[in-house]
Design an enzyme around this catalytic site. Structure first.
Site, PDB file in Angstrom:
ATOM      1  CD  GLU A   1      -2.688  -1.122   2.566  1.00 15.73           C
ATOM      2  OE1 GLU A   1      -3.927  -1.084   2.508  1.00 15.73           O
ATOM      3  OE2 GLU A   1      -2.045  -1.192   3.624  1.00 15.73           O
TER       4      GLU A   1
ATOM      5  CE  LYS B   1      -6.425   1.131   3.408  1.00 15.20           C
ATOM      6  NZ  LYS B   1      -5.361   0.372   4.090  1.00 15.20           N
TER       7      LYS B   1
END
Length: 121
Positions: free
Chosen positions: A22, A100
């Protein structure tokens, strides 16, 4: 009297998360904000100089989204506190939700999100 400014479904690309992937490749995030504001002269004057400008709120969110966080909790807190700081005498509450849009390790589908209200009641 109070009113609410809502900025909904704002989309950003950022590098938030504890997963090294990420931090390297990034992810899409969705942000919702509700700011509760004590009514001032803006309801009578119809003049932006008397109001809390939602473009300023957006700019605060955008700035915080550019600063990396490991945790969505930290990111929500930073956004809420920065918005509150715009005018702490008139802003009564700031609600922030950050979602997210994709999490590589989530096998159940869906998307993780964190929300909080600042200051705490």
């Amino acid at each position: 009297m109070h009113y609410k400014i809502e900025l909904n479904n704002l989309r950003f690309y950022g590098f938030h998360g504890v997963n090294p992937k990420e931090a390297k490749t990034g992810n899409f995030f969705r942000v919702d904000v509700i700011v509760t504001v004590k009514t001032g002269n803006e309801i009578h004057s119809d003049n932006l100089k008397d109001a809390l400008n939602y473009e300023e709120i957006y700019n605060v969110i955008q700035g915080e989204m550019k600063r990396r966080s490991n945790l969505l909790e930290n990111l929500c807190y930073r956004i809420a506190k920065a918005i509150y700081s715009l005018n702490s005498e008139r802003i009564k509450k700031v609600y922030v939700r950050v979602e997210k849009s994709y999490f590589d390790g989530m096998s159940i589908g869906g998307s993780p999100a964190v929300s909080l209200t600042y200051p705490d009641d």
